[in-house]
Design a protein around this motif. Structure first.
Motif, PDB file in Angstrom:
ATOM      1  N   TYR A 187       0.883  -1.166   0.000  1.00 55.21           N
ATOM      2  CA  TYR A 187       0.000   0.000   0.000  1.00 55.21           C
ATOM      3  C   TYR A 187       0.922   1.217   0.000  1.00 55.21           C
ATOM      4  N   VAL A 188       1.153   1.772  -1.177  1.00 48.43           N
ATOM      5  CA  VAL A 188       2.221   2.751  -1.351  1.00 48.43           C
ATOM      6  C   VAL A 188       1.728   3.938  -2.180  1.00 48.43           C
ATOM      7  N   SER A 189       2.323   5.083  -1.919  1.00 48.65           N
ATOM      8  CA  SER A 189       2.098   6.262  -2.754  1.00 48.65           C
ATOM      9  C   SER A 189       3.466   6.758  -3.190  1.00 48.65           C
ATOM     10  N   SER A 190       3.484   7.695  -4.124  1.00 48.39           N
ATOM     11  CA  SER A 190       4.781   8.241  -4.550  1.00 48.39           C
ATOM     12  C   SER A 190       5.465   8.930  -3.381  1.00 48.39           C
ATOM     13  N   LEU A 191       4.695   9.605  -2.511  1.00 48.25           N
ATOM     14  CA  LEU A 191       5.289  10.282  -1.350  1.00 48.25           C
ATOM     15  C   LEU A 191       5.852   9.275  -0.355  1.00 48.25           C
ATOM     16  N   SER A 192       5.093   8.233  -0.020  1.00 47.71           N
ATOM     17  CA  SER A 192       5.595   7.254   0.957  1.00 47.71           C
ATOM     18  C   SER A 192       6.819   6.527   0.420  1.00 47.71           C
ATOM     19  N   GLU A 193       6.819   6.258  -0.888  1.00 52.92           N
ATOM     20  CA  GLU A 193       7.967   5.603  -1.515  1.00 52.92           C
ATOM     21  C   GLU A 193       9.201   6.508  -1.460  1.00 52.92           C
ATOM     22  N   ARG A 194       9.014   7.790  -1.779  1.00 53.09           N
ATOM     23  CA  ARG A 194      10.130   8.748  -1.763  1.00 53.09           C
ATOM     24  C   ARG A 194      10.675   8.932  -0.350  1.00 53.09           C
ATOM     25  N   LEU A 195       9.775   9.101   0.634  1.00 55.72           N
ATOM     26  CA  LEU A 195      10.216   9.299   2.021  1.00 55.72           C
ATOM     27  C   LEU A 195      10.902   8.057   2.579  1.00 55.72           C
ATOM     28  N   SER A 196      10.389   6.883   2.247  1.00 56.08           N
ATOM     29  CA  SER A 196      11.020   5.637   2.705  1.00 56.08           C
ATOM     30  C   SER A 196      12.436   5.531   2.161  1.00 56.08           C
ATOM     31  N   GLU A 197      12.602   5.889   0.902  1.00 54.09           N
ATOM     32  CA  GLU A 197      13.930   5.855   0.286  1.00 54.09           C
ATOM     33  C   GLU A 197      14.841   6.918   0.905  1.00 54.09           C
TER      34      GLU A 197
END
Length: 170
Positions: A111-121
């Motif tokens: 369950y991912v968004s572009s923001l959550s993916e960017r922040l996780s990285e």
């Protein structure tokens, strides 16, 4: 994790879960800052109509009641630490509810968004930032209410530190 020592204790504990008298509280690191800072999410959940390994908030058919209360415990930049209480226990409930409101968990690849993916990285987070923190239940041994609180795991603590969110576990 709650373990019964014998079948009688298992049935006693199982009944509490069925009656929703067990209090379950989680901590979650999410992308974005929820507004309002505290609320109840009351949205039924069922199997995703296309991606069968996922769950989703649905409007009709094949759904089950699902209710989560969240409260913001801290923020930094574009990340919030939420305390989430489950009133029901559906598969992926917290993940689905928070994603549906636009705040997916950091470190979640399902369950991912572009923001959550960017922040996780950006923060080097590679594991799901969801922690089963507190549990309150009646013991089958003494019939009294017991409260259990579990320390945050090291990856979660490191993520809080990298992001700059201070957390008082009391």
């Amino acid at each position: 994790l709650l373990i019964a020592k014998d079948p009688k204790a298992f049935l006693f504990l199982q009944k509490q879960f069925e009656q929703r008298s067990v209090k379950k509280v989680y901590l979650a690191l999410v992308a974005g800052i929820p507004s309002p800072p505290a609320a109840v999410i009351d949205a039924p959940i069922g199997r995703h109509p296309v991606e069968r390994t996922k769950m989703a908030v649905l409007g009709a058919g094949g759904i089950r009641e699902a209710r989560t209360t969240y409260r913001t415990r801290g923020t930094a930049g574009q990340v919030a630490l939420l305390e989430c209480e489950l009133h029901t226990g559906r598969t992926h409930q917290i993940r689905v509810h928070l994603t549906t409101m636009g705040h997916p968990l950091l470190g979640d690849s399902t369950y991912v968004s572009s923001l959550s993916e960017r922040l996780s990285e950006e923060y080097g987070i590679d594991s799901l930032c969801l922690h089963a923190w507190k549990l309150t239940f009646r013991s089958p041994a003494d019939q009294k209410e017991h409260f259990v609180k579990v320390s945050l795991p090291q990856p979660f603590l490191r993520a809080l530190e990298k992001i700059g969110i201070s957390f008082n576990a009391d």
